[in-house]
Design an enzyme around this catalytic site. Structure first.
Site, PDB file in Angstrom:
ATOM      1  N   GLU A 127      84.845  47.127 225.729  1.00  0.00           N
ATOM      2  CA  GLU A 127      84.909  46.454 224.532  1.00  0.00           C
ATOM      3  C   GLU A 127      84.249  45.007 224.025  1.00  0.00           C
ATOM      4  O   GLU A 127      83.985  44.693 222.673  1.00  0.00           O
ATOM      5  CB  GLU A 127      86.864  45.981 223.799  1.00  0.00           C
ATOM      6  CG  GLU A 127      87.510  47.240 224.343  1.00  0.00           C
ATOM      7  CD  GLU A 127      88.053  48.143 225.237  1.00  0.00           C
ATOM      8  OE1 GLU A 127      87.537  47.377 226.652  1.00  0.00           O
ATOM      9  OE2 GLU A 127      88.772  49.291 225.017  1.00  0.00           O
ATOM     10  N   GLU A 180      92.434  52.498 229.164  1.00  0.00           N
ATOM     11  CA  GLU A 180      93.650  52.848 228.986  1.00  0.00           C
ATOM     12  C   GLU A 180      94.917  53.515 228.267  1.00  0.00           C
ATOM     13  O   GLU A 180      96.238  53.423 229.314  1.00  0.00           O
ATOM     14  CB  GLU A 180      93.909  52.064 227.723  1.00  0.00           C
ATOM     15  CG  GLU A 180      92.871  50.480 227.568  1.00  0.00           C
ATOM     16  CD  GLU A 180      93.228  50.055 226.119  1.00  0.00           C
ATOM     17  OE1 GLU A 180      92.281  50.446 224.953  1.00  0.00           O
ATOM     18  OE2 GLU A 180      93.468  48.718 225.719  1.00  0.00           O
ATOM     19  N   GLY A 218      89.974  52.688 225.623  1.00  0.00           N
ATOM     20  CA  GLY A 218      90.463  53.355 224.946  1.00  0.00           C
ATOM     21  C   GLY A 218      91.386  54.523 226.257  1.00  0.00           C
ATOM     22  O   GLY A 218      92.213  55.196 225.946  1.00  0.00           O
ATOM     23  N   ALA A 276      88.030  54.794 221.681  1.00  0.00           N
ATOM     24  CA  ALA A 276      89.050  54.396 220.872  1.00  0.00           C
ATOM     25  C   ALA A 276      87.821  54.778 220.175  1.00  0.00           C
ATOM     26  O   ALA A 276      86.139  55.145 220.266  1.00  0.00           O
ATOM     27  CB  ALA A 276      89.248  53.231 220.096  1.00  0.00           C
TER      28      ALA A 276
HETATM   29  N1  CAA Z   1      83.101  56.837 220.084  1.00  0.00           N
HETATM   30  C1  CAA Z   1      82.805  57.294 219.136  1.00  0.00           C
HETATM   31  N2  CAA Z   1      81.431  58.304 219.497  1.00  0.00           N
HETATM   32  C2  CAA Z   1      81.286  57.862 220.885  1.00  0.00           C
HETATM   33  C3  CAA Z   1      82.102  57.488 221.648  1.00  0.00           C
HETATM   34  C4  CAA Z   1      82.913  56.928 221.049  1.00  0.00           C
HETATM   35  N3  CAA Z   1      83.923  55.604 221.797  1.00  0.00           N
HETATM   36  N4  CAA Z   1      81.446  57.553 223.212  1.00  0.00           N
HETATM   37  C5  CAA Z   1      80.368  57.575 223.020  1.00  0.00           C
HETATM   38  N5  CAA Z   1      80.425  58.967 221.733  1.00  0.00           N
HETATM   39  C6  CAA Z   1      79.178  59.115 221.477  1.00  0.00           C
HETATM   40  C7  CAA Z   1      78.038  59.372 220.766  1.00  0.00           C
HETATM   41  O1  CAA Z   1      78.067  58.305 219.923  1.00  0.00           O
HETATM   42  C8  CAA Z   1      77.028  60.298 221.166  1.00  0.00           C
HETATM   43  O2  CAA Z   1      76.942  61.387 219.941  1.00  0.00           O
HETATM   44  P1  CAA Z   1      76.198  61.482 219.792  1.00  0.00           P
HETATM   45  O3  CAA Z   1      75.522  62.594 220.253  1.00  0.00           O
HETATM   46  O4  CAA Z   1      75.938  62.242 217.910  1.00  0.00           O
HETATM   47  O5  CAA Z   1      75.081  60.460 219.145  1.00  0.00           O
HETATM   48  C9  CAA Z   1      78.027  61.054 222.361  1.00  0.00           C
HETATM   49  O6  CAA Z   1      79.240  60.563 221.981  1.00  0.00           O
HETATM   50  C10 CAA Z   1      77.278  61.073 223.501  1.00  0.00           C
HETATM   51  O7  CAA Z   1      77.314  59.707 223.997  1.00  0.00           O
HETATM   52  P2  CAA Z   1      75.954  59.201 224.761  1.00  0.00           P
HETATM   53  O8  CAA Z   1      74.691  59.771 224.146  1.00  0.00           O
HETATM   54  O9  CAA Z   1      75.555  57.685 224.475  1.00  0.00           O
HETATM   55  O10 CAA Z   1      76.156  59.499 225.996  1.00  0.00           O
HETATM   56  P3  CAA Z   1      75.468  58.185 227.696  1.00  0.00           P
HETATM   57  O11 CAA Z   1      75.974  58.882 228.385  1.00  0.00           O
HETATM   58  O12 CAA Z   1      74.245  57.849 227.210  1.00  0.00           O
HETATM   59  O13 CAA Z   1      76.540  57.080 227.446  1.00  0.00           O
HETATM   60  C11 CAA Z   1      78.804  56.171 227.480  1.00  0.00           C
HETATM   61  C12 CAA Z   1      78.333  57.222 227.801  1.00  0.00           C
HETATM   62  C13 CAA Z   1      77.901  55.133 229.068  1.00  0.00           C
HETATM   63  C14 CAA Z   1      80.059  56.791 228.226  1.00  0.00           C
HETATM   64  C15 CAA Z   1      78.382  56.162 226.722  1.00  0.00           C
HETATM   65  O14 CAA Z   1      79.018  56.647 225.350  1.00  0.00           O
HETATM   66  C16 CAA Z   1      79.725  54.372 225.302  1.00  0.00           C
HETATM   67  O15 CAA Z   1      78.683  53.500 225.669  1.00  0.00           O
HETATM   68  N6  CAA Z   1      80.320  54.543 224.910  1.00  0.00           N
HETATM   69  C17 CAA Z   1      81.048  53.847 224.450  1.00  0.00           C
HETATM   70  C18 CAA Z   1      81.770  52.996 225.828  1.00  0.00           C
HETATM   71  C19 CAA Z   1      82.724  52.049 224.743  1.00  0.00           C
HETATM   72  O16 CAA Z   1      82.151  51.425 224.429  1.00  0.00           O
HETATM   73  N7  CAA Z   1      84.181  52.190 225.035  1.00  0.00           N
HETATM   74  C20 CAA Z   1      84.632  51.169 224.478  1.00  0.00           C
HETATM   75  C21 CAA Z   1      85.826  51.413 222.966  1.00  0.00           C
HETATM   76  S1  CAA Z   1      86.526  50.709 221.974  1.00  0.00           S
HETATM   77  C22 CAA Z   1      87.763  50.826 222.436  1.00  0.00           C
HETATM   78  O17 CAA Z   1      88.211  52.055 222.770  1.00  0.00           O
HETATM   79  C23 CAA Z   1      88.825  49.783 221.765  1.00  0.00           C
HETATM   80  C24 CAA Z   1      90.610  49.811 222.783  1.00  0.00           C
HETATM   81  O18 CAA Z   1      90.407  49.331 223.442  1.00  0.00           O
HETATM   82  C25 CAA Z   1      91.633  51.094 221.780  1.00  0.00           C
END
Ligand code: CAA
Length: 260
Positions: free
Chosen positions: A135, A115, A112, A67
């Site tokens: 999460e 999911e 998400g 998400a």
């Molecule tokens: N939401 C919003 N933006 C996101 C995102 C997310 N879930 N995941 C990645 N991005 C964005 C980053 O902020 C970044 O944006 P900028 O370039 O503007 O800074 C861009 O995508 C590229 O990401 P990274 O620079 O972080 O890339 P990376 O290769 O270093 O890491 C990753 C990749 C490991 C996937 C890392 O991006 C990450 O950990 N993302 C979040 C994953 C996460 O926590 N997902 C769960 C979300 S909560 C959820 O989903 C709840 C639910 O059950 C409904």
């Protein structure tokens, strides 16, 4: 509806939905969720020219990285519940869609994103795909059905570990655990999904819809899966496709199903 974050093309009777927010690793913001809702509730449900759907992510890095976390800041309990319910409702539309939906997982499938893949009926993973429910790193839990579906697919022991540790698993681990159907070379995810859907398209569409319904009935608290099977089996017997399938077997020829 004009789609902003989904790219939808129809190829050989298959709708290919690409989540198209590559810069944000295809994170599911509200707009994207509402577009998915519109497709599975309205447009896709009304279309008679498609036999199945593939969901994939734009670019080579991510299927969907979760998400959109930028929309989470400042959420209170009531808003959090509403967000989670909305996400669950959208993914339920996918799970209950009457035509097969395949996730072509081309990279990160986190939160998400994992999911979403689990709400699809089948999952193809590219060799570099990574799955996880991270999460807890945010002080949250999976909210779009993940706490329930992950257990359904891989069992309580491993699901609890993955949700508590936020660890990611590889495509081959996902295959071994029963989370995905196939692992394919990078770039072949959609092609493999098409191959599966083309095979399924040779079967009676009504019977496929009933497979989806009765498989879902196994997991639904309010339904008795065995009773659901009995009534779906009976309904199949009343179709032209059943008569055609049985006749084709006896006549030693390929069946020509019409979806009736
Ligand atoms: N939401 C919003 N933006 C996101 C995102 C997310 N879930 N995941 C990645 N991005 C964005 C980053 O902020 C970044 O944006 P900028 O370039 O503007 O800074 C861009 O995508 C590229 O990401 P990274 O620079 O972080 O890339 P990376 O290769 O270093 O890491 C990753 C990749 C490991 C996937 C890392 O991006 C990450 O950990 N993302 C979040 C994953 C996460 O926590 N997902 C769960 C979300 S909560 C959820 O989903 C709840 C639910 O059950 C409904």
């Amino acid at each position: 509806m004009t789609y902003e974050n989904l790219q939808i093309s129809i190829e050989d009777g298959i709708a290919i939905i690409t989540i198209n927010r590559e810069k944000a690793l295809n994170a599911l913001n509200r707009k994207t969720m509402s577009e998915l809702r519109y497709f599975f509730e309205t447009e896709g449900a009304d279309r008679t020219d498609i036999s199945g759907v593939i969901i994939t992510g734009a670019g080579e890095k991510a299927f969907v990285a979760g998400a959109d976390i930028t929309e989470f800041q400042g959420l209170n309990a009531a808003q959090g519940k509403e967000l989670s319910q909305y996400g669950q409702d959208v993914f339920e539309l996918i799970e209950e869609f009457k035509k097969p939906v395949v996730a072509a997982v081309n990279g990160f499938a986190l939160g998400g994103g994992c999911e979403l893949a689990m709400a699809c009926h089948l999952r193809i993973a590219g060799e570099k795909a990574r799955f996880g429910q991270p999460e807890v790193n945010l002080g949250l839990i999976p909210g779009y059905g993940g706490t329930q579906r992950l257990i359904q697919y891989i069992g309580k022991t491993k699901a609890t570990e993955l949700m508590m540790t936020a660890d990611m698993i590889s495509a081959t681990d996902a295959l071994q655990l029963g989370l995905v159907n196939y692992v394919v070379p990078v770039g072949d995810e959609v092609a493999k999904a098409k191959e599966l859907l083309n095979k399924i398209a040779t079967k009676a569409p009504g019977a496929i819809a009933k497979i989806i319904k009765t498989v879902n009935a196994y997991f639904a608290a309010e339904t008795d899966g065995f009773a659901s099977e009995v009534s779906a089996f009976g309904e199949c017997c009343a179709t032209e496709d059943f008569r055609e399938g049985a006749a084709a077997f006896v006549e030693k020829r390929a069946a020509n199903f019409k979806g009736k």
